[in-house]
Scaffold this motif. Structure first.
Motif, mmCIF file in Angstrom:
data_model
loop_
_atom_site.group_PDB
_atom_site.id
_atom_site.type_symbol
_atom_site.label_atom_id
_atom_site.label_comp_id
_atom_site.label_asym_id
_atom_site.label_seq_id
_atom_site.Cartn_x
_atom_site.Cartn_y
_atom_site.Cartn_z
ATOM 1 N N UNK A 526 0.837 -1.209 0.000
ATOM 2 C CA UNK A 526 0.000 0.000 0.000
ATOM 3 C C UNK A 526 0.870 1.257 0.000
ATOM 4 N N UNK A 527 1.954 1.188 0.753
ATOM 5 C CA UNK A 527 2.852 2.349 0.806
ATOM 6 C C UNK A 527 3.468 2.619 -0.563
ATOM 7 N N UNK A 528 3.839 1.548 -1.269
ATOM 8 C CA UNK A 528 4.398 1.702 -2.617
ATOM 9 C C UNK A 528 3.353 2.276 -3.580
ATOM 10 N N UNK A 529 2.097 1.830 -3.457
ATOM 11 C CA UNK A 529 1.031 2.347 -4.328
ATOM 12 C C UNK A 529 0.856 3.842 -4.098
ATOM 13 N N UNK A 530 0.819 4.237 -2.851
ATOM 14 C CA UNK A 530 0.608 5.655 -2.538
ATOM 15 C C UNK A 530 1.735 6.527 -3.087
ATOM 16 N N UNK A 531 2.940 5.933 -3.235
ATOM 17 C CA UNK A 531 4.085 6.682 -3.777
ATOM 18 C C UNK A 531 4.194 6.555 -5.296
ATOM 19 N N UNK A 532 3.210 5.859 -5.923
ATOM 20 C CA UNK A 532 3.242 5.583 -7.371
ATOM 21 C C UNK A 532 4.537 4.883 -7.764
ATOM 22 N N UNK A 533 4.904 3.883 -6.972
ATOM 23 C CA UNK A 533 6.150 3.155 -7.222
ATOM 24 C C UNK A 533 6.076 2.407 -8.547
ATOM 25 N N UNK A 534 7.233 2.036 -9.077
ATOM 26 C CA UNK A 534 7.309 1.343 -10.357
ATOM 27 C C UNK A 534 6.856 -0.109 -10.210
ATOM 28 N N UNK A 535 6.570 -0.698 -11.359
ATOM 29 C CA UNK A 535 6.189 -2.117 -11.401
ATOM 30 C C UNK A 535 7.282 -2.978 -10.767
ATOM 31 N N UNK A 536 8.547 -2.693 -11.081
ATOM 32 C CA UNK A 536 9.659 -3.504 -10.567
ATOM 33 C C UNK A 536 9.725 -3.445 -9.048
ATOM 34 N N UNK A 537 9.529 -2.251 -8.479
ATOM 35 C CA UNK A 537 9.588 -2.106 -7.020
ATOM 36 C C UNK A 537 8.453 -2.885 -6.354
ATOM 37 N N UNK A 538 7.256 -2.801 -6.938
ATOM 38 C CA UNK A 538 6.110 -3.517 -6.364
ATOM 39 C C UNK A 538 6.341 -5.024 -6.450
ATOM 40 N N UNK A 539 6.870 -5.476 -7.588
ATOM 41 C CA UNK A 539 7.103 -6.912 -7.785
ATOM 42 C C UNK A 539 8.165 -7.432 -6.812
ATOM 43 N N UNK A 540 9.264 -6.688 -6.651
ATOM 44 C CA UNK A 540 10.339 -7.132 -5.757
ATOM 45 C C UNK A 540 9.855 -7.199 -4.307
ATOM 46 N N UNK A 541 9.056 -6.217 -3.914
ATOM 47 C CA UNK A 541 8.550 -6.197 -2.535
ATOM 48 C C UNK A 541 7.576 -7.352 -2.307
ATOM 49 N N UNK A 542 6.719 -7.610 -3.294
ATOM 50 C CA UNK A 542 5.762 -8.713 -3.173
ATOM 51 C C UNK A 542 6.490 -10.048 -3.039
ATOM 52 N N UNK A 543 7.585 -10.211 -3.757
ATOM 53 C CA UNK A 543 8.344 -11.466 -3.681
ATOM 54 C C UNK A 543 9.015 -11.600 -2.315
ATOM 55 N N UNK A 544 9.510 -10.489 -1.778
ATOM 56 C CA UNK A 544 10.098 -10.528 -0.433
ATOM 57 C C UNK A 544 9.051 -10.899 0.611
ATOM 58 N N UNK A 545 7.791 -10.520 0.308
ATOM 59 C CA UNK A 545 6.695 -10.803 1.242
ATOM 60 C C UNK A 545 6.126 -12.208 1.075
ATOM 61 N N UNK A 546 6.712 -13.016 0.171
ATOM 62 C CA UNK A 546 6.298 -14.411 0.050
ATOM 63 C C UNK A 546 5.569 -14.777 -1.221
ATOM 64 N N UNK A 547 5.411 -13.834 -2.150
ATOM 65 C CA UNK A 547 4.736 -14.167 -3.401
ATOM 66 C C UNK A 547 5.660 -14.987 -4.301
ATOM 67 N N UNK A 548 5.174 -16.128 -4.784
ATOM 68 C CA UNK A 548 5.939 -16.879 -5.785
ATOM 69 C C UNK A 548 5.364 -16.564 -7.157
ATOM 70 N N UNK A 549 6.229 -16.508 -8.171
ATOM 71 C CA UNK A 549 5.790 -16.118 -9.509
ATOM 72 C C UNK A 549 5.125 -17.284 -10.235
ATOM 73 N N UNK A 550 4.503 -16.966 -11.367
ATOM 74 C CA UNK A 550 3.875 -17.993 -12.194
ATOM 75 C C UNK A 550 4.884 -19.071 -12.585
ATOM 76 N N UNK A 551 6.090 -18.636 -12.985
ATOM 77 C CA UNK A 551 7.111 -19.594 -13.409
ATOM 78 C C UNK A 551 7.551 -20.471 -12.245
ATOM 79 N N UNK A 552 7.731 -19.858 -11.083
ATOM 80 C CA UNK A 552 8.160 -20.620 -9.903
ATOM 81 C C UNK A 552 7.086 -21.631 -9.492
ATOM 82 N N UNK A 553 5.815 -21.228 -9.588
ATOM 83 C CA UNK A 553 4.732 -22.169 -9.278
ATOM 84 C C UNK A 553 4.738 -23.310 -10.293
#
Length: 574
Positions: A526-553
Motif C-alpha cells: 500500500x505504501x508503494x502504491x501511494x508513492x506511485x512506485x514502479x512495477x519492478x519495485x512492487x514486484x520485488x517487494x511482493x516477492x520478499x513478502x512471500x509471493x511466488x511467480x507464475x514460473x516458480x509455481x
C-alpha cells in the motif's frame, strides 16, 4: 418392423437379395450415398418400392397419385400455410389440417431439419405420409396451379398469386449424405440408414463433451468443412461432415438457439441446453459471416467437468490459504488477472462459491453469464440496450449488496465504481487483462484510478495461467540435467516428460492445472502504491513478502510430476 434397417425390410419383402444388398453396401462406401438411392441407381430397386419400404420401416402411410391420397383439401387455404417456394424446394405437400395438426406428404420423412423448419413456418404439429419424388413434384404443381386458377376466378381486387414455375427435375434438398470414412459417423450411419442432420449435430456436440472439449469450431471453406475441438487449450482437427451439409448444420443450430435462420450477413449469439446422460450442459453459440459461409463456435459450459471449488483447481496450498483469507475480508477489491483462456472466470465462480452465505446478498454482472449458481443474483450485461458493466454496478449499489462480482474491468468508469464500492463496505471481485499480479496495479493507475483510492481498497491480486497436466498413463520419468533446462536445479531427482498414448489422443497431456501467483496487498505494498512506485519495485517487494511467480509455481508442479518443463516454459513465457 420399424426397428429394422431398410436393407433388412427390403430382404424380408423379397425386393432384393442378400448378394445385391452386399453389393450396394460396397457401392455406398465409395459413393457416400444412401443405401436406398444406391439400389435405385444400380437398377435393383424402383422408387415406388423404396418409398413403400420406408413407409413400412417408419410405420407411416404411403401416398401416391394413383391411390388419390395426394389431393390437398382445397377449402383450407393450405397454400397460405405452406408457401409454394417452400413446398417446391423441400418436396413437401400439405394435405389437410385439423386443429393444430397438419398432415403433409414428404419424400424424405427422416429429414428432421426440414420438418423442424416446416413446424416453424406453419406453427403446427406435423403428421407425415410418404410419397415418391415424382408423385410429389407432379402433385405440388397440380395443387398450386389449381390455387392460381381458382384465384383468377375471384373478383379483380383479390390477390393474384404468381404462376408457379415448372419444377426442376432435381429439386434442391435441405440436407445431403454423410461421409462414411470417419469411425464416429460410420456408427451413426449404421444406427440409421438415413443420417439426419439433427443426429449429426447431436453427435458433434456429444463427441466434443465426451472428449472434454471446451469449444467446437465449424468452419466453411470452398470445398470442405473444418471441424475442430479445443481440448486442454489446443485445437484439434476432427474428421468433418460433407461440405454440402454446412447450411443444414448451421440452420439446425440456429433453430436450437432461437437465432434468425434467414440472417446470414451479421454475427449472432445464442445459447442452448444439451442433455447428456443425467446432466445438462449449457452451450453458447456464436456465428459470424465469412467469405465461404457462416462460421459457428460453440462454447461448452459443463459444470460437472469443471468443479467450481478453489481446492479442486490445483492451487498451491500456501497460495490457497492466501486466497481464502483474502475472501474472508468484509470489504475490498479482489482481482483475478491473465490473458483470455487462462481460467479467470472459473476461478471467480469458485471464489463466489467460497463466499456464498444465506446471510449475504451477492450480485454479479457478466458478459455473458457462463454458469448459473444458486444463491446468487446474476445479470447478463447488454451494451446494445445500455446495460453495461458500469450501469449494472450503479444499479447494484441500490440493491443492498454484500458481495459484487463484475465480469471484467474494461474502462475507467467501471474501475472507479468498483473501487468506490469497495471503499463503501462491499467486497468486489473482478478480472483484468494483465500478465502478472503486480502489473494489475500499474494498469489500474494507467487507466486513471488514483493511488489514494487504490491504497485502501485493494485486498488481493491473483494472476494465473492454465498448464496441461501430463497423462498419468504414459508420462515418462527423466533425470533432470541443469544443462538441458537453462541451469535450473530441480529439488526432485526425477521429473517427467510427455510421451503420448491412446488415452490422451497421443498428446502426452490430459486435463489442465492452474499456475498462479497471489499478491496479498499488505501495508508495504500500500505504501508503494501511494508513492506511485514502479512495477519492478512492487514486484520485488511482493516477492520478499512471500509471493511466488507464475514460473516458480510452474517449476513446483514440474517437480511434483504434474506437468512438464516444456509446458511451463510455453505457458509462462508466451
Amino acid at each position: 418392423m420399424a426397428h429394422l434397417k431398410l436393407g433388412e425390410i427390403l430382404l424380408q419383402q423379397g425386393l432384393i437379395t442378400d448378394k445385391q444388398l452386399k453389393e450396394a453396401i460396397k457401392a455406398q462406401d465409395k459413393e457416400h450415398g444412401r443405401i436406398g438411392e444406391v439400389l435405385i441407381k444400380m437398377g435393383i430397386l424402383t422408387e415406388d418400392d423404396l418409398v413403400a419400404a420406408l413407409g413400412t420401416q417408419m410405420n407411416i402411410p404411403h401416398a401416391s397419385k394413383s391411390n388419390n391420397l395426394l389431393k390437398p383439401d382445397a377449402s383450407q387455404n393450405l397454400d397460405k400455410l405452406v408457401p409454394y417456394d417452400f413446398a417446391k424446394t423441400n418436396l413437401v405437400l400439405p394435405l389437410s389440417k385439423e386443429g393444430n395438426q397438419l398432415t403433409c406428404a414428404v419424400a424424405d420423412p427422416l429429414d428432421l431439419l426440414m420438418i423442424d423448419n416446416l413446424k416453424m413456418v406453419t406453427g403446427c404439429e406435423v403428421t407425415l405420409v410418404i410419397a415418391t419424388r415424382a408423385d410429389l413434384i407432379s402433385a405440388i404443381q397440380d395443387f398450386y396451379t389449381l390455387v392460381r386458377s381458382t384465384s383468377a376466378q375471384r373478383p379483380a381486387a383479390a390477390a393474384q398469386p404468381k404462376t408457379p414455375p415448372k419444377p426442376d427435375s432435381k429439386p434442391k434438398r435441405s440436407t445431403g449424405s454423410l461421409p462414411t470414412k470417419d469411425d464416429s459417423l460410420d456408427r451413426l450411419i449404421e444406427d440409421a440408414e438415413e443420417a439426419p442432420v439433427i443426429k449429426l449435430v447431436d453427435l458433434i456436440i456429444r463427441q466434443a463433451i465426451e472428449q472434454r472439449a471446451s469449444d467446437i469450431h465449424i468452419e466453411p471453406y470452398k470445398d470442405k468443412i473444418n471441424l475442430r475441438y479445443r481440448i486442454d487449450g489446443s485445437l484439434y482437427q476432427i474428421p468433418p461432415p460433407a461440405r454440402n451439409l454446412h447450411s443444414a448444420i448451421v440452420s439446425r443450430l440456429k433453430i436450437l438457439s432461437k437465432l434468425d435462420i434467414a440472417e446470414k450477413r451479421l454475427p449472432q449469439d445464442g445459447a442452448i441446453s444439451f442433455k447428456i446422460g443425467d446432466r445438462t450442459v449449457d452451450i453458447r453459440i456464436s456465428t459470424v459471416p465469412t467469405v465461404w459461409g457462416e462460421k459457428v463456435v460453440m462454447r461448452i459450459l459443463d459444470k460437472s467437468a469443471t468443479p467450481l471449488e478453489l481446492v479442486s483447481l490445483g492451487f498451491d496450498s500456501k497460495q490457497l490459504d492466501r486466497i481464502k483469507n483474502s475472501l474472508k475480508k468484509p470489504f475490498g477489491l479482489f482481482f483475478v488477472t491473465g490473458p483470455t483462456g487462462s481460467g479467470k472466470s472459473t476461478t471467480l465462480y469458485a471464489a463466489l462459491n467460497e463466499v456464498i452465505d444465506p446471510k449475504k446478498n451477492i450480485l454479479t454482472a457478466e458478459d455473458p453469464v457462463e454458469f448459473k449458481l444458486d444463491g446468487i443474483n446474476q445479470v447478463g450485461v447488454r451494451p446494445d440496450i445500455g446495460l453495461t458493466f458500469a450501469s449494472a454496478l450503479k444499479a447494484f449499489l441500490r440493491q443492498d449488496p454484500d458481495v459484487i462480482m463484475v465480469g471484467e474491468v474494461r474502462d475507467i468508469e467501471t474501475a472507479q465504481i468498483c473501487v468506490r464500492a469497495a471503499l463503501t463496505g462491499h467486497f468486489v471481485l473482478s478480472t483484468l487483462h494483465t500478465n502478472d499480479a503486480p502489473s494489475a496495479i500499474t494498469r489500474l493507475m494507467d487507466i486513471g484510478v488514483e493511488p489514494y483510492l487504490l491504497t485502501p481498497s485493494l485486498v488481493c491480486i491473483l494472476a494465473q495461467r492454465l498448464a496441461r497436466r501430463l497423462c498419468t498413463k504414459c508420462k515418462e520419468a527423466i533425470e533432470p540435467n541443469p544443462d538441458q533446462f537453462g541451469g535450473i536445479k530441480f529439488k526432485s531427482d526425477l521429473i517427467y516428460k510427455a510421451v503420448g498414448c491412446e488415452d490422451c489422443n497421443n498428446t502426452g497431456y490430459r486435463g489442465r492445472v492452474v499456475l498462479s501467483e497471489t499478491m496479498v496487498v499488505d501495508e508495504t505494498i500500500r505504501e508503494l502504491i501511494s508513492k506511485k512506485a514502479s512495477y519492478a519495485d512492487i514486484r520485488d517487494t511482493a516477492r520478499k513478502n512471500g509471493m511466488i511467480t507464475l514460473f516458480e509455481d510452474g517449476i513446483k508442479k514440474v517437480e511434483e510430476g504434474i506437468t512438464s518443463f516444456d509446458e511451463i516454459v510455453s505457458v509462462t513465457t508466451s
